[in-house]
Design a protein around this motif. Structure first.
Motif, PDB file in Angstrom:
ATOM      1  N   GLY A   1       8.329   3.189 -28.107  1.00 36.93           N
ATOM      2  CA  GLY A   1       9.525   3.161 -28.963  1.00 36.93           C
ATOM      3  C   GLY A   1       9.599   1.947 -29.882  1.00 36.93           C
ATOM      4  O   GLY A   1      10.536   1.827 -30.682  1.00 36.93           O
TER       5      GLY A   1
ATOM      6  N   GLU B   1       9.388  -0.222 -32.998  1.00 30.78           N
ATOM      7  CA  GLU B   1       9.499   0.303 -34.365  1.00 30.78           C
ATOM      8  C   GLU B   1       8.377  -0.156 -35.313  1.00 30.78           C
ATOM      9  O   GLU B   1       8.150   0.473 -36.349  1.00 30.78           O
ATOM     10  CB  GLU B   1      10.885  -0.018 -34.955  1.00 30.78           C
ATOM     11  CG  GLU B   1      11.236  -1.495 -35.137  1.00 30.78           C
ATOM     12  CD  GLU B   1      11.762  -2.197 -33.883  1.00 30.78           C
ATOM     13  OE1 GLU B   1      11.365  -1.832 -32.761  1.00 30.78           O
ATOM     14  OE2 GLU B   1      12.543  -3.156 -34.030  1.00 30.78           O
ATOM     15  N   TYR B   2       7.668  -1.241 -34.988  1.00 30.50           N
ATOM     16  CA  TYR B   2       6.681  -1.767 -35.947  1.00 30.50           C
ATOM     17  C   TYR B   2       5.232  -1.680 -35.472  1.00 30.50           C
ATOM     18  O   TYR B   2       4.336  -2.213 -36.123  1.00 30.50           O
ATOM     19  CB  TYR B   2       7.009  -3.218 -36.294  1.00 30.50           C
ATOM     20  CG  TYR B   2       8.361  -3.357 -36.954  1.00 30.50           C
ATOM     21  CD1 TYR B   2       8.653  -2.659 -38.122  1.00 30.50           C
ATOM     22  CD2 TYR B   2       9.346  -4.167 -36.396  1.00 30.50           C
ATOM     23  CE1 TYR B   2       9.898  -2.760 -38.721  1.00 30.50           C
ATOM     24  CE2 TYR B   2      10.595  -4.283 -36.997  1.00 30.50           C
ATOM     25  CZ  TYR B   2      10.862  -3.571 -38.151  1.00 30.50           C
ATOM     26  OH  TYR B   2      12.089  -3.667 -38.746  1.00 30.50           O
TER      27      TYR B   2
ATOM     28  N   LYS C   1       2.284   0.647 -32.649  1.00 27.96           N
ATOM     29  CA  LYS C   1       2.048   1.670 -31.624  1.00 27.96           C
ATOM     30  C   LYS C   1       0.804   1.291 -30.818  1.00 27.96           C
ATOM     31  O   LYS C   1      -0.233   0.941 -31.405  1.00 27.96           O
ATOM     32  CB  LYS C   1       1.813   3.001 -32.343  1.00 27.96           C
ATOM     33  CG  LYS C   1       1.496   4.142 -31.434  1.00 27.96           C
ATOM     34  CD  LYS C   1       1.134   5.389 -32.246  1.00 27.96           C
ATOM     35  CE  LYS C   1       0.579   6.426 -31.298  1.00 27.96           C
ATOM     36  NZ  LYS C   1      -0.474   7.218 -31.801  1.00 27.96           N
TER      37      LYS C   1
ATOM     38  N   ASP D   1       2.448  -1.307 -38.123  1.00 27.49           N
ATOM     39  CA  ASP D   1       2.976  -0.479 -39.217  1.00 27.49           C
ATOM     40  C   ASP D   1       2.999  -1.283 -40.521  1.00 27.49           C
ATOM     41  O   ASP D   1       3.839  -2.167 -40.711  1.00 27.49           O
ATOM     42  CB  ASP D   1       4.379   0.010 -38.865  1.00 27.49           C
ATOM     43  CG  ASP D   1       4.850   1.071 -39.855  1.00 27.49           C
ATOM     44  OD1 ASP D   1       4.316   1.109 -40.992  1.00 27.49           O
ATOM     45  OD2 ASP D   1       5.742   1.844 -39.498  1.00 27.49           O
TER      46      ASP D   1
ATOM     47  N   TYR E   1       5.956  -1.925 -43.135  1.00 29.46           N
ATOM     48  CA  TYR E   1       6.956  -2.999 -42.962  1.00 29.46           C
ATOM     49  C   TYR E   1       6.330  -4.378 -42.796  1.00 29.46           C
ATOM     50  O   TYR E   1       6.919  -5.374 -43.191  1.00 29.46           O
ATOM     51  CB  TYR E   1       7.827  -2.705 -41.729  1.00 29.46           C
ATOM     52  CG  TYR E   1       8.511  -1.369 -41.816  1.00 29.46           C
ATOM     53  CD1 TYR E   1       9.664  -1.203 -42.591  1.00 29.46           C
ATOM     54  CD2 TYR E   1       7.986  -0.260 -41.158  1.00 29.46           C
ATOM     55  CE1 TYR E   1      10.276   0.034 -42.691  1.00 29.46           C
ATOM     56  CE2 TYR E   1       8.596   0.983 -41.253  1.00 29.46           C
ATOM     57  CZ  TYR E   1       9.741   1.123 -42.028  1.00 29.46           C
ATOM     58  OH  TYR E   1      10.335   2.350 -42.132  1.00 29.46           O
TER      59      TYR E   1
ATOM     60  N   LYS F   1       6.563  -8.434 -30.175  1.00 32.73           N
ATOM     61  CA  LYS F   1       7.690  -7.719 -30.796  1.00 32.73           C
ATOM     62  C   LYS F   1       8.547  -8.685 -31.617  1.00 32.73           C
ATOM     63  O   LYS F   1       8.907  -8.388 -32.759  1.00 32.73           O
ATOM     64  CB  LYS F   1       8.567  -7.067 -29.717  1.00 32.73           C
ATOM     65  CG  LYS F   1       7.995  -5.790 -29.137  1.00 32.73           C
ATOM     66  CD  LYS F   1       8.993  -5.225 -28.137  1.00 32.73           C
ATOM     67  CE  LYS F   1       8.530  -3.908 -27.559  1.00 32.73           C
ATOM     68  NZ  LYS F   1       9.420  -3.432 -26.490  1.00 32.73           N
TER      69      LYS F   1
ATOM     70  N   ARG G   1       9.016  -8.391 -35.603  1.00 29.25           N
ATOM     71  CA  ARG G   1      10.376  -8.165 -36.143  1.00 29.25           C
ATOM     72  C   ARG G   1      10.733  -9.248 -37.154  1.00 29.25           C
ATOM     73  O   ARG G   1      11.319  -8.963 -38.192  1.00 29.25           O
ATOM     74  CB  ARG G   1      11.405  -8.146 -35.001  1.00 29.25           C
ATOM     75  CG  ARG G   1      11.386  -6.817 -34.265  1.00 29.25           C
ATOM     76  CD  ARG G   1      12.364  -6.767 -33.110  1.00 29.25           C
ATOM     77  NE  ARG G   1      12.255  -5.471 -32.452  1.00 29.25           N
ATOM     78  CZ  ARG G   1      12.258  -5.270 -31.140  1.00 29.25           C
ATOM     79  NH1 ARG G   1      12.414  -6.296 -30.308  1.00 29.25           N
ATOM     80  NH2 ARG G   1      12.135  -4.055 -30.648  1.00 29.25           N
TER      81      ARG G   1
END
Ligand SMILES: Cc1ncc(COP(=O)(O)O)c(C=O)c1O
Length: 392
Positions: free
Chosen positions: A283, A285-286, A288, A308, A311, A383, A387
């Motif tokens: 889950g 967001e930036y 995998k 990702d 971003y 993370k 972020r």
């Protein structure tokens, strides 16, 4: 977190010191000795194959395979663009010509593009496949990061076109199929040749070292013969072929025998740690965490976070430096081999996924000694960093 968390370091929790001291005491420190033959026996038992020859490195195992496959100057060898350069350099040692074929989402060779290349770009003369007039002698398929390539499809194409398959299983010792045609077959035991590496960051290490196997035991005997300067007579120095000084030493093998005793435990730890990473990154967001192929039990040697790029614009270098400051070692996936200076101008075929992943994959700590607490710390810090970098 007080302790720096390494990416992938050796683990000597077993009999390593005992066996190495024993090897020294025996004075058999060079390429003859009991540990060398024990190492070969242990590897063969583990892989469920009749014969394994141990050598100086994964690179020498790959080189011997190409020699044995009779790859000659000017021949074509199909290779991957997204892997460690050692998988491809032996093609150049033979003065052969690499052709780079794209990977799939496992980072391993794309079997569909391989098939297309053979069908659309080459000609079959009834005995061999030719590319622009040169025979396509072999292909090197790498089981990247402990994943398994789609061997069923790759072997089908190779068999159809009489191409020798060299499996670079240097990163995939212990990975096997759990279903399908090759159920219970280990990476490196499906093609014509299988190569393993025991350098410092591999799932087991002998400092530097490797092994090679083949589906024909007599071929392994010949590989071993080539690795010891191809001496044909027990007493006289008679050599009918060009040989190499590629045999593993007894000192390396002493380390290796101890490491083989621990291999099943190392694989379990790698798998368990991967599962925890997967749970913690789910889950996010930036980025995998990349999966391993279904239908296989992977040794899960290295873990890959796909960042990702919609971003996160920061360079991998900046990300790696920032994570080092936060107490952990990470690394980028390799630069594309076809873009490295010695390979400029070589033929590439439909490269799409390889460049995509080349700019996105970050390898995170996968060392067997890592604790649950450290994994949680790594995930929290990765993370938090990503972020903070998003949309910068
Ligand atoms: C995919 C791949 N091929 C070949 C090698 C070469 O192995 P070695 O370093 O033992 O020569 C390695 C590891 O270094 C590797 O990761």
């Amino acid at each position: 977190m007080g302790k720096f968390i390494p990416l992938s370091i050796p683990n000597f929790e077993g009999n390593e010191e005992k066996y190495v001291v024993d090897a020294i005491a025996s004075t058999f420190v060079s390429t003859v000795g009991g540990y060398v033959t024990q190492m070969e026996k242990k590897m063969a038992e583990f892989l469920n194959v009749p014969n394994v020859a141990v050598c100086q490195s994964g690179t020498s195992a790959l080189h011997l395979s190409l020699v044995e496959a009779e790859v000659k100057p000017g021949d074509v060898v199909i290779v991957p663009p997204l892997t460690f350069i050692a998988a491809v350099n032996p093609v150049k040692y033979q003065f052969a010509t690499p052709v780079f074929i794209d990977c799939d989402d496992s980072f391993c060779m794309d079997p569909v593009k391989l098939r297309l290349f053979c069908e659309e770009e080459c000609e079959w003369d009834g005995e061999k496949l030719n590319y622009k007039g040169a025979p396509v002698k072999a292909l090197v398929v790498v089981h990247v990061f402990g994943n398994m390539a789609d061997m069923e499809s790759i072997m089908e194409t190779a068999e159809k076109y009489n191409i020798k398959v060299v499996e670079d299983a240097t990163e995939a010792l212990g990975t096997k199929y759990t279903e399908g045609k090759y159920k219970d077959k280990y990476a490196g035991t499906i093609g014509d040749f299988g190569c393993y590496s025991f350098n410092g960051n591999k799932i087991i290490t002998t400092g530097g070292g490797g092994a090679v196997t083949s589906n024909k035991p007599e071929v392994v005997d010949h590989l071993r013969f080539l690795s010891t300067q191809a001496k044909t007579d027990p007493h006289y120095y008679i050599h009918d072929e060009i040989g190499y000084n590629y045999r593993m030493t007894n000192l390396q093998a002493a380390l290796g025998v101890a490491q083989m005793e621990e291999l099943p435990e190392f694989i379990k730890r790698k798998q368990k740690n991967y599962d925890l990473y997967e749970k913690l990154f789910s889950g996010f967001e930036y980025g995998k965490l990349m999966p391993f192929r279904e239908g296989t039990a992977s040794n899960k040697w290295f873990y890959s976070l796909c960042i990702d790029r919609n971003y996160i614009k920061a360079t991998m270098r900046d990300i790696i430096i920032a994570l080092r400051e936060r107490g952990m070692e990470t690394r980028p996936i390799w630069g594309l081999i076809n873009e490295q200076k010695p390979y400029e101008g070589e033929v590439t075929y439909k490269l799409e996924k390889a460049p995509y992943y080349a700019s996105r994959i970050l390898n995170i700590p996968s060392t067997t000694q890592i604790t649950e607490e450290e994994i949680k710390y790594v995930v929290d810090e990765v993370k938090a960093l990503l972020r903070s970098l998003a949309n910068e």
